[in-house]
Design an enzyme around this catalytic site. Structure first.
Site, short mmCIF file in Angstrom:
data_model
loop_
_atom_site.label_atom_id
_atom_site.label_comp_id
_atom_site.label_asym_id
_atom_site.label_seq_id
_atom_site.Cartn_x
_atom_site.Cartn_y
_atom_site.Cartn_z
N CYS A 166 -2.68 -9.31 4.67
CA CYS A 166 -2.59 -8.34 5.34
C CYS A 166 -2.72 -8.22 6.69
CB CYS A 166 -3.81 -7.18 4.63
SG CYS A 166 -3.35 -5.57 5.37
N GLN A 184 -4.31 -6.88 -7.32
CA GLN A 184 -4.82 -7.53 -6.01
C GLN A 184 -5.65 -7.23 -5.56
OE1 GLN A 184 -2.76 -7.52 -2.02
NE2 GLN A 184 -2.06 -9.50 -2.47
N ALA A 227 0.89 -1.31 0.23
CA ALA A 227 0.13 0.13 -0.10
C ALA A 227 0.84 1.43 0.10
CB ALA A 227 -0.78 -0.09 1.23
N ASN A 252 7.60 -15.92 0.58
CA ASN A 252 7.64 -14.68 0.77
C ASN A 252 8.51 -14.43 2.15
OD1 ASN A 252 5.54 -11.98 1.56
ND2 ASN A 252 7.51 -11.74 0.37
N ASP A 273 11.57 -11.94 4.34
CA ASP A 273 13.18 -11.83 4.41
C ASP A 273 14.05 -12.20 3.27
OD1 ASP A 273 12.33 -11.33 6.92
OD2 ASP A 273 13.20 -13.15 7.83
N LYS A 332 -2.43 -14.99 -1.79
CA LYS A 332 -1.26 -14.66 -1.05
C LYS A 332 -1.71 -14.49 0.59
CE LYS A 332 2.88 -11.72 -0.15
NZ LYS A 332 2.67 -10.74 0.92
#
Length: 359
Positions: free
Chosen positions: A90, A59, A7, A192, A194, A130
């Site tokens: 999220c 998305q 965002a 996903n 690091d 995701k």
């Protein structure tokens, strides 16, 4: 290689900047499905794509199967994008306290209904999702959610290997990506969390067996990470280690793109302020210069300030590593009674999909 939706970050300008560096799929900012269906003007500004941008990836965030279905059909029938990603990752309180984002997969039957509605209505468009590991360590959802996704025709799943409670703190649990890959064999699994360098991406693939990587905070102030990823997955040891002058040139290019997107130098440069610290991390740049770069109001002034930098200052070894949000939460904000019944299919209230809730 996928640019994770962020965002206020992954707008048309930033996506173009990253695409100029290397290949991959570059996803829009998170869009609230209800706002899309209701044709909120700001939402349509957020899903603009650049000339030649392909595939166009959007998305969607939502909690209501009916609304998600309408949004997916709208994207497909109106040619708004080539790919739909659904957000179940999220962790921000204004989303989870309404039952959205990383809170939603706990309601497994509601998750199934949403995925089914999206896939059916998207037609030929691929739908991916995701997600996170779960709400917290006592309420992990990713393995069951991954299996549901495969059963409902989702094209791929991406796992941010943290719980919602971890937010962006602690270390990503790459072993969870491996477990998901072992449990869900019918569709690709992307990892996903690091990935701060291309070598981190290679290590994630080697350790987990995942089919691809999703990069979020790792490219903040480092859009050339996609150049490195291209090289790494081709087997090349070449890596970008730009001196401060090249970094300054990239900062100006990024600022120019933002001003073009916003249509105003003043507002575009105001939006760029958050990027200054990310670009300059690890370099020796005085506080006065940093402050000056966050207060410029014209591109000419920015170019002048960037011209004052020591262009020959080499890339610092400590430049890689965490950037952006960090820190864990004491608890995850959830709707009252959310954890009582994981089989409940009650759709959260309409305020869970207001026009500003998708951040």
């Amino acid at each position: 290689m996928v640019l994770a939706p962020m965002a206020g970050i992954t707008n048309i300008g930033f996506r173009r900047l990253c695409r100029e560096q290397g290949g991959g799929m570059f996803v829009s900012e998170m869009i609230t499905s209800r706002a899309l269906v209701e044709r909120v003007p700001l939402t349509f500004q957020m899903i603009r794509f650049g000339e030649g941008e392909t595939p166009r990836s959007i998305q969607l965030y939502g909690v209501d199967p009916v609304v998600i279905g309408k949004a997916a059909r709208m994207v497909a029938e109106e040619g708004l994008a080539d790919h739909i990603d659904l957000n179940f990752g999220c962790p921000v309180p204004k989303v989870t306290r309404r039952g959205g984002g990383s809170a939603l997969p706990y309601k497994r039957n509601l998750l199934r209904a949403i995925l089914r509605a999206a896939v059916v209505n998207a037609g030929a468009l691929p739908v991916t999702m995701k997600m996170r590991k779960g709400i917290d360590d006592d309420h992990l959802t990713y393995l069951e959610a991954g299996r549901i996704a495969a059963e409902e025709g989702v094209a791929a799943v991406a796992l941010h290997a943290r719980t919602a409670r971890q937010h962006y703190g602690g270390a990503a649990d790459w072993d969870a990506i491996r477990r998901l890959k072992e449990a869900v064999t019918e569709i690709p699994v992307l990892g996903n969390g690091d990935i701060w360098s291309a070598d981190d991406a290679l290590r994630m693939v080697a350790e987990t067996g995942c089919d691809g990587v999703v990069v979020g905070r790792g490219c903040l102030g480092r859009p050339w990470l996609f150049r490195d990823l291209d090289a790494a997955f081709r087997g090349s040891p070449e890596r970008a280690r730009p001196a401060l002058g090249e970094v300054g040139d990239m900062m100006l290019r990024h600022a120019e793109l933002l001003c073009e997107v916003v249509g105003s130098e003043r507002h575009g440069l105001a939006d760029f302020r958050k990027h200054v610290g990310w670009y300059l991390k690890g370099f020796t740049v005085g506080a006065e210069t940093r402050r000056a770069l966050t207060s410029v109001v014209t591109l000419a002034e920015m170019a002048e300030r960037l011209g004052e930098l020591d262009r020959e200052q080499p890339w610092p070894d400590e430049a890689d590593g965490p950037r952006g949000k960090s820190g864990e939460r004491d608890k995850v904000a959830l709707p009252h009674g959310w954890l009582d019944d994981p089989d409940d299919t009650t759709v959260p209230g309409a305020d869970a999909e207001d026009a500003t809730s998708g951040g």
